[in-house]
Each structure stands twice: as C-alpha cells, then as structure tokens.
Design a protein around this motif. Structure first.
Motif, PDB file in Angstrom:
ATOM      1  N   PHE A 136       0.820  -1.211   0.000  1.00 57.76           N
ATOM      2  CA  PHE A 136       0.000   0.000   0.000  1.00 57.76           C
ATOM      3  C   PHE A 136       0.855   1.263   0.000  1.00 57.76           C
ATOM      4  O   PHE A 136       0.545   2.242  -0.689  1.00 57.76           O
ATOM      5  CB  PHE A 136      -0.936   0.002   1.220  1.00 57.76           C
ATOM      6  N   ASP A 137       1.925   1.254   0.778  1.00 55.61           N
ATOM      7  CA  ASP A 137       2.756   2.457   0.888  1.00 55.61           C
ATOM      8  C   ASP A 137       3.318   2.858  -0.481  1.00 55.61           C
ATOM      9  O   ASP A 137       3.383   4.032  -0.828  1.00 55.61           O
ATOM     10  CB  ASP A 137       3.885   2.223   1.898  1.00 55.61           C
ATOM     11  N   LYS A 138       3.715   1.846  -1.250  1.00 59.31           N
ATOM     12  CA  LYS A 138       4.232   2.101  -2.612  1.00 59.31           C
ATOM     13  C   LYS A 138       3.109   2.640  -3.505  1.00 59.31           C
ATOM     14  O   LYS A 138       3.303   3.594  -4.277  1.00 59.31           O
ATOM     15  CB  LYS A 138       4.799   0.790  -3.188  1.00 59.31           C
ATOM     16  N   ALA A 139       1.917   2.034  -3.377  1.00 61.86           N
ATOM     17  CA  ALA A 139       0.771   2.469  -4.190  1.00 61.86           C
ATOM     18  C   ALA A 139       0.423   3.925  -3.879  1.00 61.86           C
ATOM     19  O   ALA A 139       0.122   4.711  -4.787  1.00 61.86           O
ATOM     20  CB  ALA A 139      -0.431   1.559  -3.927  1.00 61.86           C
ATOM     21  N   LEU A 140       0.510   4.297  -2.624  1.00 66.72           N
ATOM     22  CA  LEU A 140       0.178   5.679  -2.244  1.00 66.72           C
ATOM     23  C   LEU A 140       1.196   6.660  -2.818  1.00 66.72           C
ATOM     24  O   LEU A 140       0.850   7.738  -3.301  1.00 66.72           O
ATOM     25  CB  LEU A 140       0.101   5.797  -0.717  1.00 66.72           C
ATOM     26  N   GLU A 141       2.473   6.240  -2.776  1.00 68.82           N
ATOM     27  CA  GLU A 141       3.534   7.071  -3.370  1.00 68.82           C
ATOM     28  C   GLU A 141       3.218   7.344  -4.845  1.00 68.82           C
ATOM     29  O   GLU A 141       3.333   8.481  -5.317  1.00 68.82           O
ATOM     30  CB  GLU A 141       4.835   6.260  -3.262  1.00 68.82           C
ATOM     31  N   ILE A 142       2.796   6.308  -5.542  1.00 69.84           N
ATOM     32  CA  ILE A 142       2.528   6.448  -6.978  1.00 69.84           C
ATOM     33  C   ILE A 142       1.319   7.348  -7.235  1.00 69.84           C
ATOM     34  O   ILE A 142       1.373   8.239  -8.087  1.00 69.84           O
ATOM     35  CB  ILE A 142       2.332   5.053  -7.621  1.00 69.84           C
ATOM     36  N   PRO A 248       2.184   5.494   7.600  1.00 70.71           N
ATOM     37  CA  PRO A 248       0.894   6.188   7.530  1.00 70.71           C
ATOM     38  C   PRO A 248       1.015   7.650   7.106  1.00 70.71           C
ATOM     39  O   PRO A 248       1.820   8.412   7.652  1.00 70.71           O
ATOM     40  CB  PRO A 248       0.333   6.102   8.948  1.00 70.71           C
ATOM     41  N   ALA A 249       0.192   8.027   6.125  1.00 72.61           N
ATOM     42  CA  ALA A 249       0.255   9.379   5.570  1.00 72.61           C
ATOM     43  C   ALA A 249      -0.110  10.438   6.598  1.00 72.61           C
ATOM     44  O   ALA A 249       0.418  11.539   6.582  1.00 72.61           O
ATOM     45  CB  ALA A 249      -0.674   9.470   4.368  1.00 72.61           C
ATOM     46  N   ASN A 250      -1.041  10.096   7.495  1.00 76.13           N
ATOM     47  CA  ASN A 250      -1.508  11.095   8.466  1.00 76.13           C
ATOM     48  C   ASN A 250      -0.851  10.929   9.837  1.00 76.13           C
ATOM     49  O   ASN A 250      -1.457  11.252  10.865  1.00 76.13           O
ATOM     50  CB  ASN A 250      -3.031  10.995   8.606  1.00 76.13           C
TER      51      ASN A 250
END
Ligand code: F0G
Length: 352
Positions: A136-142, A248-250
């Motif tokens: 997920f962390d990679k997907a969010l970066e993209i 986590p982004a937040n």
C-alpha cells in the motif's frame, strides 16, 4: 426530509460545503451504536461498551463518510476523474461515489493483498483497478505523483475533505450517547480515521455539544505498527489486510490526537484480532472485518487500564462480508461438506 438525507445534509453547518456544492451522496452515516455486553463482561468494573458499526454504510465501510465529501468537492471543482491507493475499502467507496457523481474512478492496489469483497466492489462500481507489485505504501507514493502530474483528483485521506466527512462519525457517537465516551478505541492504518474522530470530538466540544473529549486509543496490527514503534515499517505484515500499512500518511495528525487526548498507540497480534473477530460474531451477532476487530481486541488487552464505570466506544470500521476468505478459513470446523442426504447421518453430525 423525513428520511436520513446523508451526512452532508445532516451536518452541513460543520462541513466545508456551500449551496453550490453538488452533493454526491448514498445517504451514508447514521450507523448504529450497538451495546456489546459480552465484551463489557470481560472487562467488568461496571464498564459500558458499545461498537460504532460503520460497516453498515452503503459500501460497507467508514470510507463512505469521507468519500461523499471528497467526491462532492472534486465534482464542484470540475474534476472528471479520481484516483486512490487502497487496501480495498477506499477503492470500493471511491468507485461507488465517483460513478454516482459521473466521475471516472481509478484505483491502485497491492496485488494479492486486497480482500475479495472489496476488489469485487471496486470492479462492479466501475473502477479501473491496477494491481501493482508492491504494498500500500508504494501504491500511495505512486498515486500522489500521478495526482501531481495529471488532471486527476486524489481521494486518499491526504485529501482534506476526506477527514472532514469522516469526523461526522464522532458527531453521531455524541448525538447517540448524549456525551463523548471516556475511551474511543479505533484501528489505525493510514491514520486518517483517528485524526477525523479527534477533530469531530474537538469541534463538538467547542460547540458545547459534549462536556469532555475521549482518550483516543489507537490499535495497530503488531506486524504493521509504525505508530507504536515510532518509525516506518518497511515490510508490514498482518492478516488484517485493511491495515497492512507501514508508513501512515496522516501520522503527524494522529500523533497529535493521541497526545492531546492522553491516548496511546498499542499493538494487537493477529491471534488477538481473530479472537475478538470471532467473539463479536458468535456472542454479539456483529460481523466485522478483521481490521475492525483490532479495536475490540485492543480494549480487551488493555482492560486493566479502563476506569470503573467508564463508557467505551470501539469503532468497527468495515463489514465482515468484505473478507469472505478469512470468514471461511476461520470456521472450517463448523462446515460439514459432502454429506449424504441421510437423516441419521445428519442428526449424528448435529450431535442429537
Ligand atoms: N479499518 C478498515 C476496515 C480500513 O479499511 C482501514 C483503512 C482502517 C481501519 C484504518 O483506517 O487508514 O484511517 O487509519 N483502509 C484504507 C483503505 C487504507 O485503503 O481502504 P485509517
């Protein structure tokens, strides 16, 4: 209207919308606060425990609260498409609300780590689903890079309207109880929801709709617990795929919520999550997804810390039907297959 009009109409005065905002709604919100006496009995001390069953939202998770806001505001701004990274629920909600609002949904997911119900929803609601080799962390970066480079609106919880919509869950808890609870137990992944609840309690407190604010007790899967450890986790692992997140982004806002509320971040193991998941279904008739059960698992693990007579609310973020694979795997002993249609044989299985 006489019917529940959805959370934007209900809480309009607390939300950044105007008369011009095109409201994209599926009449989300208004989910029940359900007493769970068997959990309360485990804790004793005259404690009252409720679950906020947000799995009863239109797409089966709390993400609908954020998505009605994010998609309405995207539409207001003239967007034609939305994109998100997701462990599953965000993608289902984004797909449903975008399609309803006439926008095109795109979702990027970690290949092999999204529960089947969620994947089915995203496809059925009309999203193009791109499964990447990566978490997920990679997907969010993209998707962050894509939203910067292309004319497409990001609807992850980095989108400020997501948090605004989700804070209404805290309003509903206070409206139902007449005040804020003493403790709010909540699963934490990308850390948007704990941020949103805290904002909701703070705003209601400021408006004197409640006399106090709860301790925010955030629970992470032990194998994906960056906020517990205080640093990112490179390879997060848990069977609760919804919260399989290492960065986590937040996180900054979530840490602020924890500190301002006198709360804590603690880990729960997959076994503890599954024990709570089974107990909620088999003793209370409440079927949530594994990640959601982290809130109840965490409460039971920390029962010694709960003050006598306290009111506790555990957030159940997603519906159990989201993850049929785990549901079946967990209950094979109750499933008697390939049985001859023979009365005596069947009575024997039933132990009659
Ligand atoms: N519970 C469920 C069922 C979730 O789907 C999520 C997050 C969380 C808890 C954690 O909430 O991220 O606000 O701390 N799911 C996201 C998704 C990541 O893509 O559906 P959070």
């Amino acid at each position: 209207p006489q019917y529940w009009p959805g959370l934007i109409e209900t809480y309009r005065q607390y939300l950044p919308v105007t008369a011009e905002t095109p409201v994209v709604t599926l009449n989300e919100g208004n989910t029940p606060l359900i007493p769970v006496p068997s959990v309360a009995a485990e804790i004793g001390k005259q404690v009252e425990v409720f679950v906020k069953y947000d799995g009863l939202n239109p797409t089966g998770s709390f993400k609908d609260r954020g998505m009605t806001m994010a998609v309405s505001k995207a539409k207001e701004a003239g967007a034609k498409a939305v994109i998100c990274a997701s462990t599953g629920n965000t993608s289902a909600a984004a797909a449903a609300y975008a399609s309803r609002g006439g926008l095109k949904p795109f979702v990027i997911i970690p290949d092999g780590y999204v529960a089947m119900g969620k994947l089915a929803q995203a496809l059925v609601y009309g999203a193009d689903v791109i499964a990447i080799e990566g978490n997920f962390d990679k997907a969010l970066e993209i998707v962050r890079q894509m939203a910067d480079a292309y004319p497409i609106t990001l609807v992850n919880s980095l989108n400020p309207y997501r948090i605004e919509g989700q804070k209404t869950a805290a309003f509903e808890v206070v409206d139902a109880l007449g005040d804020a609870p003493d403790w709010l137990c909540i699963p934490v992944g990308n850390a948007g929801n704990i941020t949103a609840y805290w904002r909701g309690f703070c705003e209601y407190h400021q408006e004197q709709r409640c006399s106090r604010r709860p301790r925010m007790m955030g629970f992470q899967a032990a194998g994906a617990a960056p906020l517990v450890h205080g640093h990112r986790v490179e390879d997060p692992q848990t069977l609760a795929t919804a919260i399989r997140i290492g960065n986590p982004a937040n996180k900054a806002l979530a840490i602020a919520a924890q500190q301002e509320s006198g709360g804590e971040f603690n880990p729960v193991t997959d076994d503890e999550i599954l024990a709570a998941y089974r107990m909620l279904a088999k003793q209370e008739g409440v079927f949530c997804e594994p990640a959601s059960a982290a809130s109840v698992a965490g409460l039971m693990k920390h029962k010694d810390q709960v003050p006598s007579g306290a009111t506790v609310v555990c957030v159940l973020t997603g519906n159990g039907l989201k993850d049929p694979d785990i549901a079946l795997q967990q209950n094979t002993d109750q499933f008697h297959q390939g049985i001859a249609p023979d009365l005596e044989m069947i009575a024997n299985i039933m132990d009659l």
